[in-house]
Design a protein around this motif. Structure first.
Motif, PDB file in Angstrom:
ATOM      1  N   GLY A 124      20.139  31.635 -35.820  1.00 46.37           N
ATOM      2  CA  GLY A 124      18.706  31.406 -35.832  1.00 46.37           C
ATOM      3  C   GLY A 124      17.990  32.715 -35.556  1.00 46.37           C
ATOM      4  O   GLY A 124      18.477  33.556 -34.796  1.00 46.37           O
ATOM      5  N   ILE A 125      16.832  32.900 -36.179  1.00 46.66           N
ATOM      6  CA  ILE A 125      16.004  34.072 -35.953  1.00 46.66           C
ATOM      7  C   ILE A 125      14.582  33.607 -35.667  1.00 46.66           C
ATOM      8  O   ILE A 125      14.225  32.468 -35.958  1.00 46.66           O
ATOM      9  N   ALA A 126      13.756  34.489 -35.139  1.00 41.82           N
ATOM     10  CA  ALA A 126      12.427  34.086 -34.681  1.00 41.82           C
ATOM     11  C   ALA A 126      11.419  33.997 -35.818  1.00 41.82           C
ATOM     12  O   ALA A 126      11.454  34.781 -36.769  1.00 41.82           O
ATOM     13  N   GLY A 127      10.502  33.029 -35.692  1.00 42.40           N
ATOM     14  CA  GLY A 127       9.358  32.905 -36.583  1.00 42.40           C
ATOM     15  C   GLY A 127       8.087  32.798 -35.761  1.00 42.40           C
ATOM     16  O   GLY A 127       8.102  32.255 -34.646  1.00 42.40           O
ATOM     17  N   HIS A 128       6.970  33.300 -36.311  1.00 37.25           N
ATOM     18  CA  HIS A 128       5.717  33.359 -35.547  1.00 37.25           C
ATOM     19  C   HIS A 128       4.565  32.793 -36.384  1.00 37.25           C
ATOM     20  O   HIS A 128       3.818  33.545 -37.014  1.00 37.25           O
ATOM     21  N   PRO A 129       4.411  31.468 -36.397  1.00 34.48           N
ATOM     22  CA  PRO A 129       3.339  30.857 -37.191  1.00 34.48           C
ATOM     23  C   PRO A 129       1.932  31.315 -36.811  1.00 34.48           C
ATOM     24  O   PRO A 129       1.023  31.277 -37.645  1.00 34.48           O
ATOM     25  N   GLU A 130       1.742  31.722 -35.558  1.00 31.95           N
ATOM     26  CA  GLU A 130       0.425  32.162 -35.114  1.00 31.95           C
ATOM     27  C   GLU A 130       0.303  33.685 -35.118  1.00 31.95           C
ATOM     28  O   GLU A 130      -0.655  34.241 -34.588  1.00 31.95           O
ATOM     29  N   GLY A 131       1.281  34.355 -35.726  1.00 38.19           N
ATOM     30  CA  GLY A 131       1.279  35.806 -35.733  1.00 38.19           C
ATOM     31  C   GLY A 131       1.867  36.369 -34.458  1.00 38.19           C
ATOM     32  O   GLY A 131       2.147  35.652 -33.499  1.00 38.19           O
ATOM     33  N   ASN A 132       2.081  37.684 -34.479  1.00 42.51           N
ATOM     34  CA  ASN A 132       2.634  38.362 -33.310  1.00 42.51           C
ATOM     35  C   ASN A 132       1.804  39.616 -33.053  1.00 42.51           C
ATOM     36  O   ASN A 132       1.573  40.401 -33.973  1.00 42.51           O
TER      37      ASN A 132
END
Length: 288
Positions: A124-132
């Motif tokens: 698994g890797i990270a996702g940022h729906p609200e941005g980073n």
């Protein structure tokens, strides 16, 4: 009723010490084991081993910028596989402004080759729906492409696991918009389990999810509401309805952050039909 399936996460101390864990989750459930850089490899390996021995699927975190040396990383990967039966991991950036050791990014860790040579089959890797705040959306998409290419090159099954949030429409739009960017990895959307709104605001601040704090406060009807419990259904219901009516959806399941406690989150998941009810057997207690 059958709801969208779910994984959950625990702290290493919970994995090692909680008397609630035996029989709490359905067998085979992905149980992520957090790593904020404070736990030694011995503790993390022992935590993964207990999760495995209880019949769950341990998914230890590897926080790239919190790792120290290549040798230490290789040892941790090798030991979690050989001593705890790990085949699935989560590799994330780690959140530090300055790396603690030799790794500045998730790709630095993936490119060591340690995961494929130690028979890791899923990452698994990270996702940022609200941005980073640390990088632009364009940089984030390019990073996802590189990780997708890594999976294709190595044969490892890659998935995106996002930070938690409370704006279902924004999360759905983000997940479904990835295909237009050439990203076709399955997405596991992060959601907060049942907890007091004040607790969620505290954790959102700690995790740097600023938009989620604003969304929570905007949707709290009064100061009194801030002290009440938050229901995850406002987030999960729309996601579940979307997946049910979108056969080609990128969203594969939800990932639960149990800020209100493991038992409370489990009761909610069972009640809503995401997990079957579990009847503990005497064998579950052998690992205590």
């Amino acid at each position: 009723m059958t709801g969208i399936s779910a994984s959950i996460e625990v702290a290493p101390t919970q994995a090692l010490e909680s008397s609630d864990l035996p029989g709490l989750f359905p067998q085979g459930t992905r149980v992520y084991i957090t790593d904020i850089g404070n736990d030694a490899t011995d503790a993390l390996v022992a935590a993964a081993r207990r999760i495995h021995d209880l019949g769950y699927r341990p998914v230890p975190h590897f926080a790239s910028r919190r790792l120290t040396t290549r040798a230490a990383l290789e040892e941790r990967v090798r030991r979690t596989v050989s001593e705890a039966g790990v085949t699935d991991v989560l590799v994330i950036g780690g959140g530090l402004e300055k790396p603690a050791g030799e790794f500045g990014s998730t790709m630095d860790v993936l490119n060591t080759g340690f995961f494929e040579t130690n028979s890791i089959t899923h990452i698994g890797i990270a996702g940022h729906p609200e941005g980073n705040p640390d990088f632009s959306n364009a940089v984030a998409i390019e990073a996802l492409r590189q990780k997708q290419d890594f999976g294709r090159r190595t044969g490892i099954d890659m998935r995106i696991v996002t930070q938690f949030g409370f704006d279902a429409s924004k999360f759905i739009e983000w997940a479904e918009g990835l295909k237009a960017q050439g990203i076709d990895m399955p997405v596991h959307l992060g959601v907060a389990g049942p907890a007091k709104i004040t607790t969620l605001i505290k954790f959102a601040a700690m995790c740097g999810v600023g938009n989620s704090i604003s969304f929570l406060k905007k949707n709290a009807l009064s100061l009194t509401a801030l002290a009440t419990s938050h229901s995850p259904e406002g987030m999960v219901g729309p996601i579940e309805n979307h997946v049910a009516t979108t056969p080609e959806s990128a969203i594969a399941q939800i990932h639960v952050f149990p800020f209100g406690g493991l038992k409370k989150s489990t009761e909610w998941l069972v009640e809503r039909g995401s997990w079957p009810a579990v009847v503990p057997s005497p064998a579950n207690y052998a690992s205590l």
